[in-house]
Design a protein around this motif. Structure first.
Motif: not given
Length: 274
Positions: A172-177, A206-207, A215-217
Motif C-alpha cells: 500500500a505504501l509503495e502504491t501511494v508513495e 499504515v497510510l 489517500a482514500p481506501v
C-alpha cells in the motif's frame, strides 16, 4: 499532479456501482445477434443513490494482459462518453486486464473522473500471466495528455497472487508513495469474494501513520448490505460494488433497483459518526 479523489464525490463515504459490460466486438463471447450495449441502463444505479459509476469490460474474458485492441478502446470511449453525458455522478473506467493507458485515454476523451489500475506497482501472477506495474508510464501519460482523472489503484488485486513481498502494508505504501496513486483498493480473492477486514484495517492504518491526510481506501469486492458497515468501520473511505447490486446476487444479471437502494441505505446509516 496529485488529485484529491475525495473532491470527486458528494458523499463522505461514496458507494461506486459497477457497470459490467457484455462482451464487446472482437471478444470470444460477442454475439451481434444479442448485442445489447444500447440497452445498458445506469438509471437504477443513480436513482438508487449511488455516488459514482465505474465502466468495465467485464465480458471480454479471456482478457488481454496489458494492451487491449484499438477496437475495444473505441467501443469503451463511445460508451463512456454516453455515460458521462447521461449521469450526474462521477464516472470511472477500468480496462481489463491491466491497460491503464487505455483507461486514461478513454477517461480523457469522455471526461471521466477516475480510472482503476489493477496492477499499478509491483508484480502479480494472474491467469493472464505475470503482470508488471506501469506506474511510471501511467503518471507520465496523465500529464502528457492532461487527463483530469484520479488514479485508483489496487493493492494485491483480486484474481492474482503478488510476486515477491506479500506484505499488504508495504504494498500500500509503495502504491501511494512511489506509485503516486490517488487512492487504493483492497479486495478479496475474486469477483464478489468478501474482503478481509484485517487487510482494510492494515492498509488504512499504515497510510494514516505516514500521512494523516492519507489517500482514500476503497473496498473492492464482496461488499453487501450486511457488510458495508463493517467495511467502513474497518477504515474504508468508500466501497465499489457490483455483484451485490445484481438480481439474485449474480454478477452477470441485471441491476436490481431494490438491491441498490438497500445497499446505499445501509452505507449511509453505517457511516462513522452516524
Amino acid at each position: 499532479m496529485a488529485i484529491d479523489l475525495r473532491d470527486r464525490f458528494d458523499a463522505p463515504h461514496p458507494v461506486i456501482g459497477m457497470v459490467h459490460l457484455p462482451p464487446l466486438p472482437g471478444a470470444p463471447g460477442y454475439d451481434p445477434a444479442t448485442d445489447d450495449r444500447d440497452a445498458i441502463r445506469t438509471g437504477m444505479l443513480e436513482d438508487g443513490g449511488i455516488d459514482g459509476i465505474m465502466l468495465e469490460n467485464f465480458g471480454d474474458a479471456p482478457f488481454y494482459p496489458d494492451e487491449v485492441p484499438t477496437s475495444t478502446v473505441a467501443e469503451m470511449a463511445a460508451l463512456a462518453t454516453a455515460l458521462t453525458s447521461a449521469v450526474d455522478v462521477p464516472v470511472g473506467v477500468n480496462v481489463l486486464r491491466n491497460d491503464a493507458e487505455a483507461a486514461l485515454s478513454i477517461a480523457a476523451a469522455a471526461g471521466a473522473d477516475f480510472v482503476r489500475a489493477n496492477v499499478h506497482v509491483g508484480t502479480a501472477a494472474t491467469d493472464q500471466g505475470v503482470l508488471e506495474g506501469r506506474a511510471h508510464e501511467t503518471l507520465r501519460l496523465r500529464d502528457r495528455i492532461d487527463a483530469d482523472a484520479a488514479i485508483l489503484a489496487d493493492v494485491h488485486v483480486k484474481h492474482a497472487t503478488p510476486v515477491g513481498d506479500a506484505d499488504i502494508r508495504r504494498a500500500a505504501l509503495e502504491t501511494v508513495e512511489r506509485g503516486r496513486a490517488d487512492g487504493v483498493i483492497v479486495s478479496g480473492s475474486g469477483t464478489g469474494a468478501e474482503t478481509a477486514l484485517e487487510d482494510v484495517e492494515r492498509v488504512a492504518d499504515v497510510l494514516a501513520e505516514r500521512d494523516p491526510e492519507r489517500a482514500p481506501v476503497f473496498v473492492g469486492s464482496g461488499v453487501a448490505s450486511e457488510t458495508v458497515g463493517d467495511c467502513l468501520e474497518a477504515g474504508a473511505d468508500g466501497v465499489i460494488v457490483g455483484t451485490a447490486l445484481k438480481e439474485g446476487g449474480e454478477t452477470t444479471n441485471r441491476v436490481s433497483s431494490e438491491r441498490v437502494t438497500e445497499l446505499v441505505s445501509a452505507a449511509r446509516s453505517s457511516e462513522p459518526g452516524e
